[in-house]
Design an enzyme around this catalytic site. Structure first.
Site, PDB file in Angstrom:
ATOM      1  N   GLU A  35       3.108  -9.451  -6.751  1.00  0.00           N
ATOM      2  CA  GLU A  35       2.021  -8.583  -6.271  1.00  0.00           C
ATOM      3  C   GLU A  35       2.034  -8.605  -4.748  1.00  0.00           C
ATOM      4  OE1 GLU A  35      -2.048  -9.901  -6.880  1.00  0.00           O
ATOM      5  OE2 GLU A  35      -2.805  -7.854  -6.859  1.00  0.00           O
ATOM      6  N   ASP A 109      -4.554  -1.392   1.202  1.00  0.00           N
ATOM      7  CA  ASP A 109      -5.367  -0.779   2.261  1.00  0.00           C
ATOM      8  C   ASP A 109      -4.996   0.701   2.399  1.00  0.00           C
ATOM      9  OD1 ASP A 109      -6.670  -3.177   2.901  1.00  0.00           O
ATOM     10  OD2 ASP A 109      -4.981  -3.817   4.140  1.00  0.00           O
ATOM     11  N   LYS A 113      -6.277   7.331   8.299  1.00  0.00           N
ATOM     12  CA  LYS A 113      -5.835   8.208   9.400  1.00  0.00           C
ATOM     13  C   LYS A 113      -4.350   8.527   9.269  1.00  0.00           C
ATOM     14  CE  LYS A 113      -9.314   6.830  12.680  1.00  0.00           C
ATOM     15  NZ  LYS A 113      -9.708   5.762  13.567  1.00  0.00           N
ATOM     16  N   THR A 182      -8.988  -6.834 -10.485  1.00  0.00           N
ATOM     17  CA  THR A 182      -8.885  -7.542  -9.210  1.00  0.00           C
ATOM     18  C   THR A 182     -10.310  -7.674  -8.629  1.00  0.00           C
ATOM     19  OG1 THR A 182      -8.775  -5.691  -7.660  1.00  0.00           O
ATOM     20  CG2 THR A 182      -6.760  -6.193  -8.879  1.00  0.00           C
ATOM     21  N   TYR A 184     -11.390  -6.438  -5.756  1.00  0.00           N
ATOM     22  CA  TYR A 184     -11.814  -5.132  -5.250  1.00  0.00           C
ATOM     23  C   TYR A 184     -12.184  -4.205  -6.392  1.00  0.00           C
ATOM     24  CZ  TYR A 184     -11.031  -5.603  -0.235  1.00  0.00           C
ATOM     25  OH  TYR A 184     -11.146  -5.955   1.084  1.00  0.00           O
TER      26      TYR A 184
HETATM   27  C1  SAM Z   1      -7.966  -4.113   0.066  1.00  0.00           C
HETATM   28  S1  SAM Z   1      -7.278  -5.706  -0.153  1.00  0.00           S
HETATM   29  C2  SAM Z   1      -6.975  -5.789  -1.907  1.00  0.00           C
HETATM   30  C3  SAM Z   1      -6.798  -7.205  -2.383  1.00  0.00           C
HETATM   31  C4  SAM Z   1      -6.509  -7.366  -3.895  1.00  0.00           C
HETATM   32  N1  SAM Z   1      -5.240  -6.795  -4.255  1.00  0.00           N
HETATM   33  C5  SAM Z   1      -7.609  -6.783  -4.724  1.00  0.00           C
HETATM   34  O1  SAM Z   1      -7.376  -5.735  -5.335  1.00  0.00           O
HETATM   35  O2  SAM Z   1      -8.682  -7.373  -4.783  1.00  0.00           O
HETATM   36  C6  SAM Z   1      -5.628  -5.505   0.501  1.00  0.00           C
HETATM   37  C7  SAM Z   1      -4.940  -6.813   0.783  1.00  0.00           C
HETATM   38  O3  SAM Z   1      -3.603  -6.546   1.177  1.00  0.00           O
HETATM   39  C8  SAM Z   1      -3.254  -7.393   2.248  1.00  0.00           C
HETATM   40  N2  SAM Z   1      -2.182  -6.736   3.013  1.00  0.00           N
HETATM   41  C9  SAM Z   1      -2.292  -5.586   3.718  1.00  0.00           C
HETATM   42  N3  SAM Z   1      -1.117  -5.286   4.310  1.00  0.00           N
HETATM   43  C10 SAM Z   1      -0.247  -6.283   3.976  1.00  0.00           C
HETATM   44  C11 SAM Z   1       1.111  -6.551   4.299  1.00  0.00           C
HETATM   45  N4  SAM Z   1       1.799  -5.718   5.083  1.00  0.00           N
HETATM   46  N5  SAM Z   1       1.690  -7.668   3.794  1.00  0.00           N
HETATM   47  C12 SAM Z   1       0.977  -8.509   2.980  1.00  0.00           C
HETATM   48  N6  SAM Z   1      -0.323  -8.304   2.655  1.00  0.00           N
HETATM   49  C13 SAM Z   1      -0.932  -7.210   3.146  1.00  0.00           C
HETATM   50  C14 SAM Z   1      -4.550  -7.520   3.038  1.00  0.00           C
HETATM   51  O4  SAM Z   1      -4.552  -8.671   3.877  1.00  0.00           O
HETATM   52  C15 SAM Z   1      -5.564  -7.604   1.923  1.00  0.00           C
HETATM   53  O5  SAM Z   1      -5.812  -8.932   1.505  1.00  0.00           O
END
Ligand code: SAM
Length: 217
Positions: A35, A109, A113, A182, A184
């Site tokens: 993941e 994420d 934009k 998850t 979120y």
């Molecule tokens: C919106 S959260 C979702 C977390 C989890 N998957 C959930 O659904 O609850 C997105 C996560 O992706 C991580 N993330 C974003 N860009 C990343 C990258 N380039 N490499 C590793 N992790 C990343 C962020 O730090 C964050 O913890």
């Protein structure tokens, strides 16, 4: 770092050393499911508990967040889960071509934009990495609450040769069984929001193509 240090059995130090050798890390030849952007780890630790015949690896960029995931993993007492504190943009340093049997992207994420589109984990630049890492014919499973990101991702996946299937525009009012939520997802579902989901089958990438024998003239 001190907090991460308490979880050396779960958060892998120097994960580059296991590139191409993750089976040695786990001590078996079970399939490896990964993941990207694992967050606080509810999904991956539940999956690991429910599927002991699969090795799971959660990759998360933020140290303070992966620490939470490690706490959760320890409470579940799973031996088939490893966490890697790494940026997905550099993940080719951690996995060998064809080492991953399934990839999960959960609530990545959205970077709404346009000028930030390249940061989305479903941008073509990332898909080119995933195409190398996934065994051809294996799948990315993607979930999001964000309609714009979902639309963007379907287009990127299709444009990059992934075959889309099991597309859902409202996962929690669909016939899909066995969904693991998850953190979120729980939050968004409690707010009454729709969850979008799809599966994308990986095409054969350059890394797997048989070298072409030059035709004699
Ligand atoms: C919106 S959260 C979702 C977390 C989890 N998957 C959930 O659904 O609850 C997105 C996560 O992706 C991580 N993330 C974003 N860009 C990343 C990258 N380039 N490499 C590793 N992790 C990343 C962020 O730090 C964050 O913890």
């Amino acid at each position: 770092m001190a907090k991460i240090g308490n979880y050396k059995d779960i958060i892998v130090a120097g994960p580059e050393q296991y590139k191409g050798r993750w089976h040695e890390y786990f001590g078996n030849n079970n399939p490896i499911h990964v993941e990207f952007g694992t967050g606080k780890g509810q999904f991956i630790s539940t999956m690991a508990k429910e599927n002991p015949g699969i090795n799971y690896i959660g990759v998360e960029l933020v140290e303070g967040v992966i620490y939470q995931a490690a706490k959760k993993a320890r409470s579940k007492e799973v031996s088939n889960l490893a966490l890697v504190n790494y940026n997905v943009a550099k993940i080719l340093d951690v996995f060998e071509a064809g080492e991953i049997e399934r990839l999960y992207l959960n609530f990545s994420d959205p970077w709404p934009k346009k000028r930030h589109a390249k940061r989305r984990l479903t941008h073509t630049n990332f898909l080119n990495i995933y195409k190398q890492l996934l065994v051809p014919g294996r799948e990315i499973h993607f979930k999001t609450d964000n309609e714009g990101l979902f639309e963007f991702s379907l287009n990127e996946l299709a444009d990059n040769g992934f075959r889309l299937k099991n597309i859902s525009l409202d996962l929690h009012n669909s016939e899909f069984v066995g969904n693991v939520m998850t953190e979120y997802e729980e939050k968004f579902v409690n707010q009454g929001m729709k969850i979008y989901r799809c599966e994308a089958v990986c095409p054969v990438s350059e890394a797997f193509r048989t070298p072409q024998v030059p035709v004699a003239s």
